[in-house]
Structure formats: structure tokens, C-alpha cells
Write a protein that holds these residues in place. Structure first.
Motif, PDB file in Angstrom:
ATOM      1  N   LEU A 155       0.826  -1.208   0.000  1.00  0.00           N
ATOM      2  CA  LEU A 155       0.000   0.000   0.000  1.00  0.00           C
ATOM      3  C   LEU A 155       0.862   1.261   0.000  1.00  0.00           C
ATOM      4  CD1 LEU A 155      -2.869  -1.046   2.436  1.00  0.00           C
ATOM      5  CD2 LEU A 155      -2.997  -0.784  -0.043  1.00  0.00           C
ATOM      6  N   LEU A 156       1.959   1.250   0.746  1.00  0.00           N
ATOM      7  CA  LEU A 156       2.875   2.393   0.737  1.00  0.00           C
ATOM      8  C   LEU A 156       3.503   2.587  -0.644  1.00  0.00           C
ATOM      9  CD1 LEU A 156       4.681   2.040   4.182  1.00  0.00           C
ATOM     10  CD2 LEU A 156       3.127   3.858   3.465  1.00  0.00           C
ATOM     11  N   GLY A 157       3.881   1.486  -1.281  1.00  0.00           N
ATOM     12  CA  GLY A 157       4.453   1.573  -2.627  1.00  0.00           C
ATOM     13  C   GLY A 157       3.449   2.088  -3.641  1.00  0.00           C
ATOM     14  N   CYS A 158       2.204   1.619  -3.554  1.00  0.00           N
ATOM     15  CA  CYS A 158       1.158   2.115  -4.459  1.00  0.00           C
ATOM     16  C   CYS A 158       0.908   3.598  -4.236  1.00  0.00           C
ATOM     17  CB  CYS A 158      -0.139   1.330  -4.258  1.00  0.00           C
ATOM     18  SG  CYS A 158      -0.143  -0.310  -4.971  1.00  0.00           S
ATOM     19  N   ALA A 159       0.902   4.024  -2.984  1.00  0.00           N
ATOM     20  CA  ALA A 159       0.690   5.443  -2.689  1.00  0.00           C
ATOM     21  C   ALA A 159       1.844   6.290  -3.233  1.00  0.00           C
ATOM     22  CB  ALA A 159       0.531   5.651  -1.185  1.00  0.00           C
ATOM     23  N   ALA A 160       3.068   5.793  -3.114  1.00  0.00           N
ATOM     24  CA  ALA A 160       4.221   6.529  -3.637  1.00  0.00           C
ATOM     25  C   ALA A 160       4.150   6.628  -5.162  1.00  0.00           C
ATOM     26  CB  ALA A 160       5.515   5.853  -3.210  1.00  0.00           C
ATOM     27  N   LEU A 161       3.764   5.544  -5.817  1.00  0.00           N
ATOM     28  CA  LEU A 161       3.624   5.592  -7.275  1.00  0.00           C
ATOM     29  C   LEU A 161       2.490   6.514  -7.707  1.00  0.00           C
ATOM     30  CD1 LEU A 161       4.247   2.002  -8.671  1.00  0.00           C
ATOM     31  CD2 LEU A 161       5.532   4.077  -9.110  1.00  0.00           C
ATOM     32  N   LEU A 162       1.406   6.516  -6.947  1.00  0.00           N
ATOM     33  CA  LEU A 162       0.321   7.445  -7.262  1.00  0.00           C
ATOM     34  C   LEU A 162       0.796   8.894  -7.137  1.00  0.00           C
ATOM     35  CD1 LEU A 162      -2.873   5.848  -5.691  1.00  0.00           C
ATOM     36  CD2 LEU A 162      -2.514   6.446  -8.084  1.00  0.00           C
TER      37      LEU A 162
END
Length: 176
Positions: A155-162
Motif C-alpha cells: 500500500l505504501l508503494g502504491c501510494a508513492a507511485l500514485l
């Protein structure tokens, strides 16, 4: 005759593909983690004799969707990184080195969840004796902890990519 030889297909908008896959993956993960799983826990699913089979069936489908999303995101980022655009690699969030590295880590996490933890948890949860009362094995708690740790990283990685993707979508208005 010329119409048969000229391609009419529009090129794929990889920024849109990455953004669509990323938002779908992020929102569906939040839905599973904060709505579906707590609802199943509160309803007493863990005490049912076939909770392992039902949980594995649910995550079998979801993990395959996650693999498709991770592959689309990584492919889109690699394509946009190679495309010649007006933005330099250092200015563009999607074309930065960090975006590709985050996408590779997300794919690795998804592979571990799909082919490592989900089958192990499903195997521990399968009740082989119908007459024996069900109980949660101690190893299942450790696997749940590892699963939720990797899920938090995902979830942290997805948020960073977003964040990197929306950085590219921001339109700067010219000063007058």
C-alpha cells in the motif's frame, strides 16, 4: 489501397494505463484489507471448518488480479521511460528511477503473496477431519503478521507511485 497499408490504430496511452491499473489496485486492496477481511473476521469466518478453502479461493482470484496490475504498471513505466517526451527523466515522476524500482518491488511483493504466503495459509487452514473441532494453528498467526506487513509495504508503494503519477498530471499554468 493506401487505406489498407496505413495503420489507423492509435498508440496506447501508457500514462493512462498505469494510472488506471494503479488506482484500481490501490482501491481494491484498501477494500479487501479494511472492509472485506474485517467483516469476515467479525462474522466468525475463522471459526468455520472450511475457512481456509474459502479464504484461499478469494485470495486466489484477487492475487491474480494483483499480478496483472503489477505487470501493467511495470510495463507502462518502462515504456514511458523509453519514450521521448518533452519532460526530462529527472523532472518526470513516472520516468524517474524510483518509479521503476518501486514497481519492481511491488511485483516482487505480489509474487511472494501469490505463490508463497497465500498457498501456505490456505494449506494451514484446511480442515482435514470433519469431526475434530477447528482451531487456528499458531503458524497461521505468524503468516498473517507477515502477510499484513507485506500488504502495508504494498500500500505504501502504491501510494508513492500514485504521488509520482499525479506529479506528471499536474498542469502548471503559465505566468502572465
Amino acid at each position: 489501397m493506401n487505406t489498407l497499408l496505413t495503420p489507423t490504430a492509435k498508440p496506447i496511452n501508457w500514462v493512462g494505463v498505469v494510472l488506471l491499473a494503479l488506482t484500481f489496485w490501490f482501491s481494491s486492496s484498501l477494500l479487501i484489507d479494511f472492509v472485506v477481511m474485517p467483516g469476515m473476521f467479525v462474522s466468525g469466518m475463522m471459526t468455520q471448518p472450511d475457512f481456509g478453502t474459502a479464504g484461499y479461493g478469494l485470495f486466489w482470484v484477487f492475487n491474480r488480479l494483483e499480478l496483472v496490475c503489477a505487470a501493467l504498471i511495470l510495463t507502462g513505466l518502462l515504456v514511458t521511460r523509453q519514450a521521448r517526451q518533452e519532460q526530462a527523466v529527472m523532472v518526470s515522476g513516472m520516468r524517474s528511477r524510483w518509479a521503476v524500482e518501486i514497481a519492481v518491488v511491488l511485483l516482487a511483493i505480489t509474487l511472494v503473496l501469490t505463490y508463497g504466503l497465500s498457498p501456505a495459509m490456505g494449506g494451514l487452514g484446511i480442515s482435514l477431519n470433519l469431526f475434530e473441532p477447528t482451531h487456528v494453528p499458531a503458524a497461521m498467526d505468524q503468516l498473517h503478521g507477515l502477510y499484513f506487513g507485506l500488504e502495508a509495504l504494498k500500500l505504501l508503494g502504491c501510494a508513492a507511485l500514485l504521488k509520482l503519477t499525479f506529479k506528471d498530471l499536474r498542469v502548471d499554468s503559465p505566468a502572465r
